[in-house]
Scaffold this active site. Structure first.
Site, PDB file in Angstrom:
ATOM      1  N   GLY A  58      -0.229   7.092  -8.757  1.00 26.11           N
ATOM      2  CA  GLY A  58       0.005   6.124  -9.824  1.00 26.11           C
ATOM      3  C   GLY A  58      -1.234   5.318 -10.115  1.00 26.11           C
ATOM      4  O   GLY A  58      -2.329   5.785  -9.917  1.00 26.11           O
ATOM      5  N   SER A  59      -1.071   4.086 -10.616  1.00 18.94           N
ATOM      6  CA  SER A  59      -2.175   3.137 -10.785  1.00 18.94           C
ATOM      7  C   SER A  59      -1.969   2.216 -11.974  1.00 18.94           C
ATOM      8  O   SER A  59      -1.232   2.540 -12.917  1.00 18.94           O
ATOM      9  CB  SER A  59      -3.538   3.821 -10.954  1.00 18.94           C
ATOM     10  OG  SER A  59      -3.789   4.696  -9.883  1.00 18.94           O
ATOM     11  N   ASN A  60      -2.659   1.083 -11.926  1.00 12.78           N
ATOM     12  CA  ASN A  60      -2.859   0.204 -13.078  1.00 12.78           C
ATOM     13  C   ASN A  60      -4.363   0.009 -13.264  1.00 12.78           C
ATOM     14  O   ASN A  60      -5.115   0.013 -12.292  1.00 12.78           O
ATOM     15  CB  ASN A  60      -2.269  -1.197 -12.854  1.00 12.78           C
ATOM     16  CG  ASN A  60      -0.823  -1.189 -12.434  1.00 12.78           C
ATOM     17  OD1 ASN A  60       0.030  -0.665 -13.129  1.00 12.78           O
ATOM     18  ND2 ASN A  60      -0.547  -1.778 -11.280  1.00 12.78           N
TER      19      ASN A  60
END
Length: 810
Positions: free
Chosen positions: A246-248
């Site tokens: 995932g990630s932001n």
């Protein structure tokens, strides 16, 4: 260049030696190092580097050229992660069954293989066909540059030198026969494994188990009815929503910041254990390269990082990096397929794997012009192989050895324009978006990745019945492989055939903010939505995740407020706001208080007194800070609610593409399952002896060195920016380990000097060796929601009170 490098080494060693107060052991070690330095000159023909360690064991590696930089990087990575690295090299050599047994589970770091045997069958096949060697032999930019090849060669030499010169103290592999020297080919094979994770690597079991049917077997298994479209759609969506990937990230334009320069906050969500961990370092070749950040283990380049001019991060994209071709088979031979009326025999790949305490195992794989045949009743891609039909997987990243060059281009970039130039030249990013900001005030988002060239027109004209269901629903194209006119074609600006060229990539330049939280490119900026891209890249006008909605709300408000600094990025990372709580907690508390007699019936039919939960949820601060009371109760309730109540019934106000950030909303507390979820959550906590109003950090923690370390943050379904995926163990006290989540975090800006203003965190710390002083030091920093101040410039490195200089050579 060598003179400048030698001066740098001498200065660093002299300053360190003159520093008073060194522990005796450190002083003795430095004396020995100094004597060694005098005996061997840097200009010797071998590989060498200077590794200067600062706080938290972060190495600053200086070398005279790329081979030596790779050498220092391989040496320093081995010092921190030798067991994890060695395990990965066993994987890409196809030797897991030999050392660990064929039936043992993998850790899924380098493929989706569930057992060692299937992992080995795949990777031995890659090695046997010299796939990686052929990619290495291609001229740049289609193949890797000389600089990257030198880095790989140097990395292998540095790793081997560490093994030769040091005793392993990590119990995970101390005295293990499988820890052995490696080659540059092993390093390259690890890059290859990472590149195909979204394609072939995600279907290893289906590739290695696919076998042509006999008539009786086909009838016995009942597979002649064809594939289940709904099951395939679910499988693809589950791969896209993989919690391990995932990630932001958000980049801010200069007119939103206090000094007119850009800002970048990167928050990748990656595994806390195993071979997909990040490792922090600074790499420098005087006059050529100076970059800091996080490298994926086994990589000699910085994967996510910053320099004096630019910072970048990645988020896993929604693009589907593979497609399927339905094969029309010769009725007389299911290993022959027909294209434009001509028969083509599948290539038979016979692979033999050595097995611990047993005879070698030989299996056959089947490959076509499109890629390997995939078939499994219950695998990653539930597809049949009948007497008339089979399916082949096309993975364009199987021809991609360009990721390292793309990253190296970022490392040397002087602005977001150079980041785009590297993406356009090398086209090596396999399954991620890129978000960047620079010191001139520019921002960038781009979904520039290697994708099969599936246009909507091609899908419309060439999809099979299965593809007409999977493409609009999940972005997976299933094309008619019997038609030559259904080939993927080529863009004029593409570095390889069958992929999109740079001009087709969704890209947003110089928006006030550019943000991604693993949804499609559409809402990288809510005021400047991206549209017009092909469905294979992702969707437009569809419901966003709670994490995306919360992130866009937060960063849009920050950009509107303006005057931003790195400190604002730090606050955003640890705000720990729970979008699900903001939307639903008040309604849950109100509905809870209205339950007759304060009781609800659990899933086991027992009545539960939930009255205490009502006040706890009403008083909850809507965060997942370690000290938050009520966060754990809401977390357990929300998980049960989302499992019991379908998404379509969960909200009273449905999604609207006209207001995608704020819809759907208003929790439907009348939905069947609501009260049951609340009762089950209360009963679960009480059965575990956990108070409903306990602080989150008392029951969300990791144990390191026998001590509990509270962990802030929350799970994906809550929508928390600081995403943490913990393991529920009520008998052990609650959430007692983290599998994945916030990893190498960086908040970066610039102040007009050549020293970036950077704050970083490696949440799980630099070393996986429990005997290392850097096994959990940054984990404690993360627990306290503090940061590590970057030491990028020489004056800051040399001023570190923890400075330790090691010169390494072969």
């Amino acid at each position: 260049m060598r003179t400048r490098f030698r001066r740098l080494v001498v200065t660093a060693v002299a300053l360190l030696t003159a520093t008073a107060g060194l522990p005796a052991a450190a002083a003795d070690q430095q004396d020995r190092q100094d004597r060694h330095d005098r005996q061997e000159q840097l200009s010797h023909g071998g590989l060498s580097a200077v590794v200067r360690y600062t706080e938290y064991g972060i190495p600053h590696i200086v070398a005279k050229d790329y081979s030596s930089l790779g050498f220092g990087t391989g040496w320093a990575q081995a010092a921190d992660q030798v067991c994890t690295l060695a395990d990965g090299f066993v994987t890409v050599r196809g030797e897991r069954s030999r050392f660990f047994g064929p039936d043992a589970a993998t850790d899924f770091s380098l493929s989706s293989a569930t057992r060692n045997l299937s992992s080995d069958l795949y990777f031995r096949g890659v090695r046997q066909t010299r796939t990686v060697e052929k990619l290495l032999a291609q001229p740049a930019p289609r193949g890797p540059s000389r600089q990257v090849k030198d880095l790989m060669r140097g990395f292998a030499a540095g790793y081997n030198t560490w093994l030769k010169q040091n005793r392993i103290t990590d119990p995970a592999c101390r005295k293990a026969a499988w820890v052995r020297p490696v080659t540059a080919l092993d390093v390259a094979a690890r890059f290859y494994a990472v590149s195909v994770l979204g394609g072939q690597g995600g279907a290893v079991d289906d590739i290695t188990s696919a076998q042509p049917p006999t008539g009786s077997a086909a009838r016995a298994k009942g597979i002649a009815t064809g594939p289940d479209a709904a099951a395939l759609i679910r499988a693809v969506r589950e791969r896209t929503a993989d919690a391990d990937m995932g990630s932001n990230a958000v980049a801010f334009r200069g007119d939103t910041t206090a000094n007119g320069r850009g800002l970048l906050l990167g928050n990748p969500h990656y595994p806390w254990h195993g071979g997909r961990r990040f490792w922090q370092a600074q790499q420098a070749i005087p006059g050529e390269l100076n970059v800091a950040g996080g490298a994926l283990l086994g990589s000699p380049t910085i994967s996510i990082g910053y320099n004096s001019h630019v910072a970048w991060s990645h988020t896993v994209s929604t693009g589907v990096p593979f497609n399927l071709h339905r094969l029309t088979l010769d009725p007389a031979d299911p290993t022959v397929y027909v294209v434009d009326g001509k028969r083509h025999r599948m290539r038979k790949r016979t692979v033999t794997v050595a097995v611990k305490d047993g005879a070698p195992v030989t299996r056959t794989q089947w490959w076509t012009r499109y890629g390997p045949v995939v078939a499994s009743a219950d695998g990653e891609l539930p597809l049949p192989w009948t007497t008339t039909t089979a399916y082949a997987l096309n993975d364009p990243n199987a021809a991609n050895m360009r990721f390292a060059d793309t990253s190296l281009g970022f490392s040397k970039a002087r602005g977001t324009r150079d980041v785009l130039t590297s993406l356009e030249r090398h086209q090596g990013v396999p399954w991620v978006n890129t978000i960047a900001a620079d010191s001139s005030g520019h921002s960038l988002y781009t979904q520039s990745q290697v994708l099969p060239r599936i246009t909507d027109d091609l899908a419309a004209g060439c999809s099979t019945d299965l593809g007409r269901a999977t493409y609009p629903a999940a972005g997976l194209a299933v094309l008619d492989g019997s038609r030559g006119d259904c080939s993927l074609g080529s863009d004029a600006d593409a570095v390889q055939s069958g992929i999109f060229g740079p001009a087709r990539m969704p890209t947003l330049k110089d928006a006030p903010y550019a943000e991604n939280s693993n949804d499609s490119a559409w809402l990288a900026n809510a005021d400047r939505p991206l549209t017009g891209y092909e469905r294979v890249f992702g969707t437009v006008g569809t419901q966003r995740s709670l994490r995306t909605r919360g992130a866009v709300e937060d960063v849009a408000a920050m950009a509107e407020r303006g005057g931003l600094t790195v400190r604002d990025l730090q606050r955003q990372q640890f705000a720990n706001r729970v979008p699900a709580g903001d939307l639903a907690a008040a309604d849950v508390a109100k509905a809870c208080a209205a339950l007759p007699g304060g009781v609800a019936t659990g899933g086991d039919g027992k009545t539960v007194d939930v009255s205490e939960a009502c006040s706890v949820l009403a008083a909850w601060d809507r965060t997942t800070d370690s000290g938050s009371r009520g966060a754990l109760l809401f977390d357990r309730f929300w998980r049960k609610l989302t499992a019991k109540v379908p998404a379509a019934q969960r909200w009273k106000v449905p999604f609207s593409a006209a207001d995608p950030v704020h819809t759907p909303n208003t929790l439907n507390t009348d939905a069947p399952g609501f009260a049951t979820a609340l009762a089950d959550a209360v009963a679960e906590l009480r059965a575990a002896g956990i108070a409903l109003d306990s602080r989150l950090g008392e029951h969300q923690f990791v144990v390191r060195g026998g001590r509990r370390i509270p962990v802030p943050g929350g799970t994906e379904a809550l929508g928390v920016w600081n995403k943490i995926e913990p393991v529920w163990n009520p008998a052990g006290g609650g959430y007692t380990e983290v599998t994945t989540g916030s990893s190498h975090i960086q908040a970066v800006g610039w102040d007009g000097s050549r020293c970036p203003v950077a704050r970083t965190l490696l949440t799980y710390s630099q070393s996986s060796n429990p005997n290392s002083p850097h096994f959990s030091d940054q984990t404690r920093v993360f627990s306290g929601e503090k940061w590590v101040t970057s030491r990028f410039c020489e004056k800051d490195i040399l001023a570190s009170p923890a400075l330790r200089v090691v010169r390494v050579s072969d």
